[in-house]
Design an enzyme around this catalytic site. Structure first.
Site, PDB file in Angstrom:
ATOM      1  N   GLU A   1      13.784  17.912  12.722  1.00 55.11           N
ATOM      2  CA  GLU A   1      13.046  16.642  12.724  1.00 55.11           C
ATOM      3  C   GLU A   1      12.671  16.193  14.133  1.00 55.11           C
ATOM      4  O   GLU A   1      11.549  15.762  14.367  1.00 55.11           O
ATOM      5  CB  GLU A   1      13.868  15.535  12.037  1.00 55.11           C
ATOM      6  CG  GLU A   1      13.807  15.552  10.524  1.00 55.11           C
ATOM      7  CD  GLU A   1      14.674  16.637   9.893  1.00 55.11           C
ATOM      8  OE1 GLU A   1      14.550  16.864   8.677  1.00 55.11           O
ATOM      9  OE2 GLU A   1      15.477  17.254  10.628  1.00 55.11           O
TER      10      GLU A   1
ATOM     11  N   HIS B   1      22.043  10.471   1.782  1.00 55.78           N
ATOM     12  CA  HIS B   1      20.670  10.557   1.284  1.00 55.78           C
ATOM     13  C   HIS B   1      20.218   9.265   0.616  1.00 55.78           C
ATOM     14  O   HIS B   1      19.168   9.225  -0.005  1.00 55.78           O
ATOM     15  CB  HIS B   1      20.542  11.693   0.263  1.00 55.78           C
ATOM     16  CG  HIS B   1      20.855  13.043   0.817  1.00 55.78           C
ATOM     17  ND1 HIS B   1      22.141  13.448   1.067  1.00 55.78           N
ATOM     18  CD2 HIS B   1      20.048  14.078   1.170  1.00 55.78           C
ATOM     19  CE1 HIS B   1      22.107  14.688   1.545  1.00 55.78           C
ATOM     20  NE2 HIS B   1      20.860  15.088   1.623  1.00 55.78           N
TER      21      HIS B   1
END
Length: 341
Positions: free
Chosen positions: A71, A140
């Site tokens: 990322e 998450h």
């Protein structure tokens, strides 16, 4: 026949949030050759959530780019591309993973236009699922609306319906500032009615404008993303008991449309905020503070109440998960407490 009573109403179709986002990306890639999409599995696999389905086949390797699982790396590449005049759409597989790239999002994207005295705009979109999913535990299932909403230099949108998703994503891609688009994984497969107008290629929703989803007179409910639906369900339950809720879909977290909330509070004299995020320093906390500091405070007949996620990392077990995010019953309870009934 168009004027006759037999003419069909304007076409309204059922479109899922996933398809609305896909439409938005497709239309903007077609409209402006500077737009490109990058992220993990966005190209050959059609996207981890199939948001970018068909786009790689249509636009090819230069416009839809699969990245390594890095990322910080691909967000940095995207920010650099935006500084150089392209208009990247950077997908995070979940916003929890944007933590790996938060230096790029905040220090590189958000601050550059200001620090360069306006000479370097950074027209980039960071998008992906945000907030609770189902059964994927703490790493998450976190809402980042308050995190990114905290930062000057960013715009932050949080769509609920298919119309929101399409109109806000298109507006975000066309904006010359960095925009964070916080989607909900649990809404991707949900169909909403979409008007003919919303399905046109010119349809955009202005960033920074809330929408009143339901008119009411007794209490104002303000939410964004998936809890908007919960608020509408709670409003339907309360309506049977004679309580009419006004439901506001915030749509944009930053800049926040506090004027729409104020006007509603002046009318209803009661305020309940609803969000999936944590209570401390949350979106609801900000709304309450803004109302308290502004002219609408004098119209409140009771303290504003926040309905939020529980102040814990998201548990894995389903029953604990259900108790950690606001349910319809929690909103109904908060409204009754506010109205003292």
């Amino acid at each position: 026949r168009s004027g006759s009573p037999l003419s069909p109403p304007a076409a309204v179709s059922q479109v899922t949030v996933r398809d609305a986002l896909n439409q938005a990306l497709d239309e903007e890639l077609e409209r402006d050759e500077r737009v490109f999409l990058l992220g993990e599995e966005v190209a050959q696999y059609d996207g981890a959530y199939k948001i970018s389905r068909g786009l790689w086949k249509k636009y090819g390797d230069k416009r839809v780019i699969d990245t390594p699982i890095s990322e910080m790396g691909f967000a940095g590449i995207a920010v650099g591309a935006a500084m150089a005049g392209l208009r990247p759409v950077c997908e995070f597989m979940t916003f929890n993973f944007s933590m790996q790239a938060i230096d790029q999002v905040i220090n590189s994207a958000a601050k550059t236009c200001y620090m360069s005295a306006g000479s370097i705009p950074v027209p980039i979109v960071f998008r992906g699922p945000n907030g609770a999913s189902a059964g994927v535990a703490a790493q998450h299932s976190q809402c980042f609306a308050a995190w990114y909403g905290h930062c000057p230099g960013l715009k932050v949108v949080s769509p609920w319906s298919s119309e929101d998703a399409k109109g806000l994503l298109k507006a975000s891609i066309r904006d010359d500032n960095p925009v964070v688009v916080l989607e909900s994984e649990l809404l991707y497969g949900v169909p909403f009615e979409m008007s003919e107008q919303a399905q046109s290629k010119d349809f955009v929703i202005p960033i920074g404008k809330a929408k009143i989803e339901k008119q009411g007179t007794h209490v104002t409910l303000v939410a964004h993303s998936r809890p908007v639906g919960h608020c509408l369900e709670a409003a339907a339950v309360l309506s049977k008991e004679g309580v009419e809720c006004e439901v506001i879909n915030l749509r944009t977290i930053r800049p926040m449309d506090i004027e729409t909330v104020e006007a509603s509070v002046v009318k209803t004299n009661h305020l309940v905020t609803v969000e999936g995020g944590w209570p401390q320093f949350g979106v609801g906390a900000e709304i309450c503070a803004r109302i308290m500091e502004g002219p609408a405070f004098n119209y409140l007949d009771a303290p504003a109440v926040r309905v939020t996620g529980a102040d814990v990392p998201m548990p894995y077990a389903k029953i604990l998960e259900d108790n950690s995010i606001p349910q319809v019953k929690d909103i109904v309870f908060a409204v009754k407490k506010t109205l003292n009934i």
